[in-house]
Design a protein around this motif. Sequence first.
Motif, PDB file in Angstrom:
ATOM      1  N   THR A 133     -28.119 -23.120  -6.554  1.00 20.86           N
ATOM      2  CA  THR A 133     -26.985 -22.439  -7.183  1.00 20.86           C
ATOM      3  C   THR A 133     -25.719 -23.208  -6.841  1.00 20.86           C
ATOM      4  O   THR A 133     -25.673 -23.893  -5.814  1.00 20.86           O
ATOM      5  CB  THR A 133     -26.882 -20.973  -6.711  1.00 20.86           C
ATOM      6  OG1 THR A 133     -25.841 -20.305  -7.425  1.00 20.86           O
ATOM      7  CG2 THR A 133     -26.575 -20.876  -5.218  1.00 20.86           C
ATOM      8  N   LEU A 134     -24.742 -23.124  -7.699  1.00 20.30           N
ATOM      9  CA  LEU A 134     -23.432 -23.720  -7.411  1.00 20.30           C
ATOM     10  C   LEU A 134     -22.502 -22.575  -7.040  1.00 20.30           C
ATOM     11  O   LEU A 134     -22.181 -21.733  -7.887  1.00 20.30           O
ATOM     12  CB  LEU A 134     -22.904 -24.482  -8.634  1.00 20.30           C
ATOM     13  CG  LEU A 134     -21.587 -25.234  -8.426  1.00 20.30           C
ATOM     14  CD1 LEU A 134     -21.752 -26.352  -7.404  1.00 20.30           C
ATOM     15  CD2 LEU A 134     -21.088 -25.824  -9.745  1.00 20.30           C
ATOM     16  N   LEU A 135     -22.121 -22.545  -5.779  1.00 21.33           N
ATOM     17  CA  LEU A 135     -21.326 -21.419  -5.273  1.00 21.33           C
ATOM     18  C   LEU A 135     -19.841 -21.721  -5.422  1.00 21.33           C
ATOM     19  O   LEU A 135     -19.348 -22.728  -4.918  1.00 21.33           O
ATOM     20  CB  LEU A 135     -21.682 -21.153  -3.801  1.00 21.33           C
ATOM     21  CG  LEU A 135     -20.935 -20.008  -3.113  1.00 21.33           C
ATOM     22  CD1 LEU A 135     -21.136 -18.692  -3.842  1.00 21.33           C
ATOM     23  CD2 LEU A 135     -21.391 -19.879  -1.664  1.00 21.33           C
ATOM     24  N   HIS A 136     -19.135 -20.823  -6.120  1.00 25.88           N
ATOM     25  CA  HIS A 136     -17.699 -21.030  -6.359  1.00 25.88           C
ATOM     26  C   HIS A 136     -16.842 -20.324  -5.330  1.00 25.88           C
ATOM     27  O   HIS A 136     -15.724 -20.740  -5.065  1.00 25.88           O
ATOM     28  CB  HIS A 136     -17.325 -20.544  -7.766  1.00 25.88           C
ATOM     29  CG  HIS A 136     -17.941 -21.376  -8.847  1.00 25.88           C
ATOM     30  ND1 HIS A 136     -17.285 -22.413  -9.467  1.00 25.88           N
ATOM     31  CD2 HIS A 136     -19.177 -21.347  -9.388  1.00 25.88           C
ATOM     32  CE1 HIS A 136     -18.081 -22.976 -10.354  1.00 25.88           C
ATOM     33  NE2 HIS A 136     -19.231 -22.343 -10.326  1.00 25.88           N
ATOM     34  N   GLU A 137     -17.358 -19.209  -4.796  1.00 28.61           N
ATOM     35  CA  GLU A 137     -16.564 -18.445  -3.836  1.00 28.61           C
ATOM     36  C   GLU A 137     -17.355 -18.280  -2.547  1.00 28.61           C
ATOM     37  O   GLU A 137     -18.061 -17.297  -2.360  1.00 28.61           O
ATOM     38  CB  GLU A 137     -16.193 -17.084  -4.448  1.00 28.61           C
ATOM     39  CG  GLU A 137     -15.261 -17.245  -5.636  1.00 28.61           C
ATOM     40  CD  GLU A 137     -14.945 -15.934  -6.324  1.00 28.61           C
ATOM     41  OE1 GLU A 137     -15.263 -14.872  -5.768  1.00 28.61           O
ATOM     42  OE2 GLU A 137     -14.374 -15.978  -7.419  1.00 28.61           O
ATOM     43  N   PRO A 138     -17.245 -19.267  -1.660  1.00 26.37           N
ATOM     44  CA  PRO A 138     -18.039 -19.234  -0.420  1.00 26.37           C
ATOM     45  C   PRO A 138     -17.422 -18.337   0.641  1.00 26.37           C
ATOM     46  O   PRO A 138     -16.365 -17.737   0.417  1.00 26.37           O
ATOM     47  CB  PRO A 138     -18.012 -20.692   0.036  1.00 26.37           C
ATOM     48  CG  PRO A 138     -16.698 -21.200  -0.442  1.00 26.37           C
ATOM     49  CD  PRO A 138     -16.400 -20.469  -1.734  1.00 26.37           C
ATOM     50  N   LEU A 139     -18.058 -18.293   1.765  1.00 25.16           N
ATOM     51  CA  LEU A 139     -17.540 -17.518   2.885  1.00 25.16           C
ATOM     52  C   LEU A 139     -16.251 -18.141   3.401  1.00 25.16           C
ATOM     53  O   LEU A 139     -16.049 -19.349   3.266  1.00 25.16           O
ATOM     54  CB  LEU A 139     -18.561 -17.501   4.024  1.00 25.16           C
ATOM     55  CG  LEU A 139     -19.823 -16.684   3.811  1.00 25.16           C
ATOM     56  CD1 LEU A 139     -20.672 -16.715   5.078  1.00 25.16           C
ATOM     57  CD2 LEU A 139     -19.484 -15.248   3.452  1.00 25.16           C
TER      58      LEU A 139
ATOM     59  N   LEU B 155      -9.811  -4.881   3.063  1.00 24.84           N
ATOM     60  CA  LEU B 155     -10.103  -6.303   3.298  1.00 24.84           C
ATOM     61  C   LEU B 155      -9.766  -7.117   2.056  1.00 24.84           C
ATOM     62  O   LEU B 155      -9.948  -6.645   0.929  1.00 24.84           O
ATOM     63  CB  LEU B 155     -11.587  -6.498   3.626  1.00 24.84           C
ATOM     64  CG  LEU B 155     -12.112  -5.831   4.898  1.00 24.84           C
ATOM     65  CD1 LEU B 155     -13.628  -6.027   4.987  1.00 24.84           C
ATOM     66  CD2 LEU B 155     -11.430  -6.417   6.126  1.00 24.84           C
ATOM     67  N   GLU B 156      -9.312  -8.350   2.259  1.00 25.33           N
ATOM     68  CA  GLU B 156      -9.185  -9.287   1.146  1.00 25.33           C
ATOM     69  C   GLU B 156     -10.601  -9.567   0.643  1.00 25.33           C
ATOM     70  O   GLU B 156     -11.568  -9.457   1.412  1.00 25.33           O
ATOM     71  CB  GLU B 156      -8.527 -10.586   1.624  1.00 25.33           C
ATOM     72  CG  GLU B 156      -7.043 -10.443   1.923  1.00 25.33           C
ATOM     73  CD  GLU B 156      -6.227 -10.105   0.678  1.00 25.33           C
ATOM     74  OE1 GLU B 156      -6.299 -10.852  -0.307  1.00 25.33           O
ATOM     75  OE2 GLU B 156      -5.529  -9.064   0.684  1.00 25.33           O
ATOM     76  N   PRO B 157     -10.755  -9.953  -0.649  1.00 22.52           N
ATOM     77  CA  PRO B 157     -12.112 -10.122  -1.199  1.00 22.52           C
ATOM     78  C   PRO B 157     -13.003 -11.044  -0.354  1.00 22.52           C
ATOM     79  O   PRO B 157     -14.166 -10.749  -0.136  1.00 22.52           O
ATOM     80  CB  PRO B 157     -11.852 -10.717  -2.582  1.00 22.52           C
ATOM     81  CG  PRO B 157     -10.479 -10.260  -2.937  1.00 22.52           C
ATOM     82  CD  PRO B 157      -9.715 -10.151  -1.655  1.00 22.52           C
ATOM     83  N   GLU B 158     -12.429 -12.158   0.142  1.00 20.39           N
ATOM     84  CA  GLU B 158     -13.279 -13.093   0.900  1.00 20.39           C
ATOM     85  C   GLU B 158     -13.650 -12.508   2.269  1.00 20.39           C
ATOM     86  O   GLU B 158     -14.713 -12.795   2.806  1.00 20.39           O
ATOM     87  CB  GLU B 158     -12.614 -14.461   1.046  1.00 20.39           C
ATOM     88  CG  GLU B 158     -11.306 -14.492   1.826  1.00 20.39           C
ATOM     89  CD  GLU B 158     -10.084 -14.191   0.967  1.00 20.39           C
ATOM     90  OE1 GLU B 158     -10.251 -13.695  -0.173  1.00 20.39           O
ATOM     91  OE2 GLU B 158      -8.959 -14.442   1.433  1.00 20.39           O
ATOM     92  N   GLU B 159     -12.763 -11.643   2.796  1.00 16.27           N
ATOM     93  CA  GLU B 159     -13.096 -10.998   4.067  1.00 16.27           C
ATOM     94  C   GLU B 159     -14.187  -9.946   3.866  1.00 16.27           C
ATOM     95  O   GLU B 159     -15.054  -9.747   4.728  1.00 16.27           O
ATOM     96  CB  GLU B 159     -11.843 -10.365   4.692  1.00 16.27           C
ATOM     97  CG  GLU B 159     -10.857 -11.394   5.255  1.00 16.27           C
ATOM     98  CD  GLU B 159     -11.489 -12.276   6.328  1.00 16.27           C
ATOM     99  OE1 GLU B 159     -12.367 -11.808   7.075  1.00 16.27           O
ATOM    100  OE2 GLU B 159     -11.101 -13.458   6.400  1.00 16.27           O
ATOM    101  N   ALA B 160     -14.135  -9.268   2.713  1.00 15.53           N
ATOM    102  CA  ALA B 160     -15.190  -8.305   2.388  1.00 15.53           C
ATOM    103  C   ALA B 160     -16.517  -9.049   2.225  1.00 15.53           C
ATOM    104  O   ALA B 160     -17.569  -8.592   2.682  1.00 15.53           O
ATOM    105  CB  ALA B 160     -14.836  -7.554   1.108  1.00 15.53           C
TER     106      ALA B 160
END
Lengths: 347, 128, 387
Positions: free
Chosen positions: B57-63, C118-123
């Motif tokens: 998969t190509l992840l656009h929004e990572p951790l 939480l901000e979306p990335e924190e969630a």
Amino acid sequence: MYLMQSKERAAILGYGAYVPYYRLPTTEIARVWKGGGSGPNVEKAVAAIDEDTVTMAIEASRYAMKMAGTDKLGAVFVGTESKPYAVKPSSTMVAQALGQHHTLAADLEFACKAGTEAMQIVTGLVGSGMIEAGLAVGMDTAQGRPGDDLEYTAASGGAAYVIGRMSKKALAVIDCSTSFVSDTGDFWRRAHERYPRHLSRFTGEPAYFYHIENSVKTLFEETGHKPSDFKYAVFHQPNPRFPVEVASRLGFTMEQIKTGLLNPLIGNTYSGSSPIGLAAVLDEAQPGDKILVASFGSGAGSDAFCIEVLEGVTGARGVNPTVRSMLERSTKIDYSTYSKFRDKLHK
Amino acid sequence: MAIQYWRIRDRYYRLIGSRCGACGSEFFPPVYRCKKCGSEDIADREMPRTGKILTHTLLHEPLPGFEALAPFYLAVVKLDNGAKVLTQIVDSPPDAVKSGAKVRAVVRRAKVDGDSGQIFYGYKFVVE
Amino acid sequence: MSGQRAYVASVGMTPIGDHWGKSILDLAVDASRGALAGLGGKKVDQVIVGNMFSAVGASQEHLGALVTSALGLRGTPAFKVEAACASGGSAFNTGYRLVKSGAIGSALVVGVEKMRDLEPEEASRALAMAESAEYTQFVGATFAALNGLLARLYMEQENVTRDELSAMPVLDHANAVTAAHAQFRKAITPEVVSRSALISDPLRLFDCAPVGDGAAAALIVNDDALAGAKGGHVEILGGKIATTEFSVYEREDMLDFLATKEAFKGAMAEAGLAPGKLSLAEVHDAFSVVGALSLEAMGYSKRGQGSKDAKAGKYSMDGELPINTFGGLKARGHPVGATGMYQIAEAFLQLAGKAGKNQVEGAQYAATQNIGGVDSTSAVHVFGRAS
């Protein structure tokens, strides 16, 4: 006598090069900073955002150990001027990744020549009988200040060598070497500075040429060798022009240096520069061929080696990707991607 | 975080997984008990460093902490010994990242703890 | 099973969405009061809170005593149950087991999650804590990424098309239009799904359940406690939690949801129901592909047919087995630790005949399936209209 020669000869048992996947055409640098044109080299190799000297050293060292067929190293030396940490050794991270714990491990720094001095030290440890085999790495993710002339050439890459006792499988014997140093401030980076500074034209005659000519001439005088004895010669490559000029002054031909001359395609890989040039030569050299290697490190000094290729080299072919194949497996990036990869953007 | 990474650095650097002494099955990540035969005769084992992409998969929004890499490829790689690894795919042209593609392991920076914390290294894979 | 019969006497819930003005405790209290109304003033024997990440999301742990204290239930034993997204279903199962066994007569179970602080990335990071710190978070993978990997495998191995995969979100949105508590009450077309932003290809924004705040609660009672309660009630006929190999990439067959398979089988067996008896099911479709694989694991669709069956209308309100009758995770919303309790509250509304415009006519039996991780935990409950 200034010649350095171990009592028992040490040999290259395996080597591995590493050139990152990304290339920045120097026309991109010129476009952004000079309004057009190009640099002295065509492209430079750029480490990815998640690469550094340690990751590249690990990859090259894995290749070198695979070729050497060894899983035991008595020494791990990483020569670099781009350590990921100011304090925390790169060599222990490399040793851990290679599964080596009962080993001497140290980082060496001498601008562009830390890789070859690592080779000399390991040669000494092997030649004295202190260790069976050791690893010498020359690797850098060199950085030039954005817009500086140095930015055209400062590149990423290098090579690793397993040097051990002579055996039937040895690829090449390190016959002898010389070193020549002086206090010369041609290029430096103070603590906490991001980029090095240099004295442009002063880096040539009093620095690069003076030291290489001294180390090589000393080698010739004390061994009786002459340029025509060598099938190949590799000189440190800060740009495409200097190694050609110094070769000519010392009596070498273009034919002898072209195999190891990688600067036009990858730039100056600093501590990795002469080691990776030697790797490209070993990829094609035949048993009996003699190779001259002369590094240069600002600050300043030069190490010159006389290396003779052995029968074992033929058996090592095909074990690892060649330097040429690493040059081919690449993709071009633009200046903005390069800026992101090399942390030149600051949010 | 630094100690958590330190504790298993060999698994990250060298792909040290598990081998079952009873049936010979190999696993990554490591296991406490064989998933094939149930034996608890488990020992550390270095995994082969080559395998094939099973899915990607190509992840656009990572951790958080991985933003600078985005977008990046993630894949489940089936190693030559059958063990499956979740991993990033790097240094590979987009059309080469596909199911069945041959890959090999490399060591990369996995995560960097800001400007002053530690740098953590780990496995990623490259399409051959 | 020996012991006594157990019922849901009443439920309570907040709408799902952005509750900027309400804290995690405000939400839990709102939902709990609704559920406690059915107790007719009697004292509840046990409070159980289902929640996943109050520590990260609200700097708050010890939810059991916190909620109990706020409700004025001094002396009542209370604790929190955590099983990632299956926290709600797992909390409910704990209450159900306590009542069913005869240990207690009543239990208040409330699922709650505060995500919007939480901000979306924190969630996203908080959610990812449900996966392996060392081998999943370490590579930067989110749940969307794990499900992107699963979706590609599903599409490639089972020849599933983009439009087929979109059928589940389309169904959810259609059902949510008339659901008062749903987060997104707007119908969509397959094109809306296939044109939405790529999150982790092939998954797009509309394949993924949204982030939202919410709380839902149920009061579980035995026959004695029920006697004093007022109004309609629903019997809990069976319930089972199952777990399987933790990370999806560790499994021999990544497309086989073994936890759901076992939990569903166990819950239906306890209920003594054949699969064909269900009138409706609330399915945990946190991602479109998860809904499809869940229906396959429960046996309602053959392997590779979950999305195709959804597209053919099998799971629509007028289909063979209506699912997600108030919008499912995609449109009703997915306030993680509360989700399982919303499903149970919805099953209650259906079987008590209180589902309004979303009523499945003549509903007799309903199942709820609540997943934690990528089917690492699955909690399934089966309910029957009280006779």
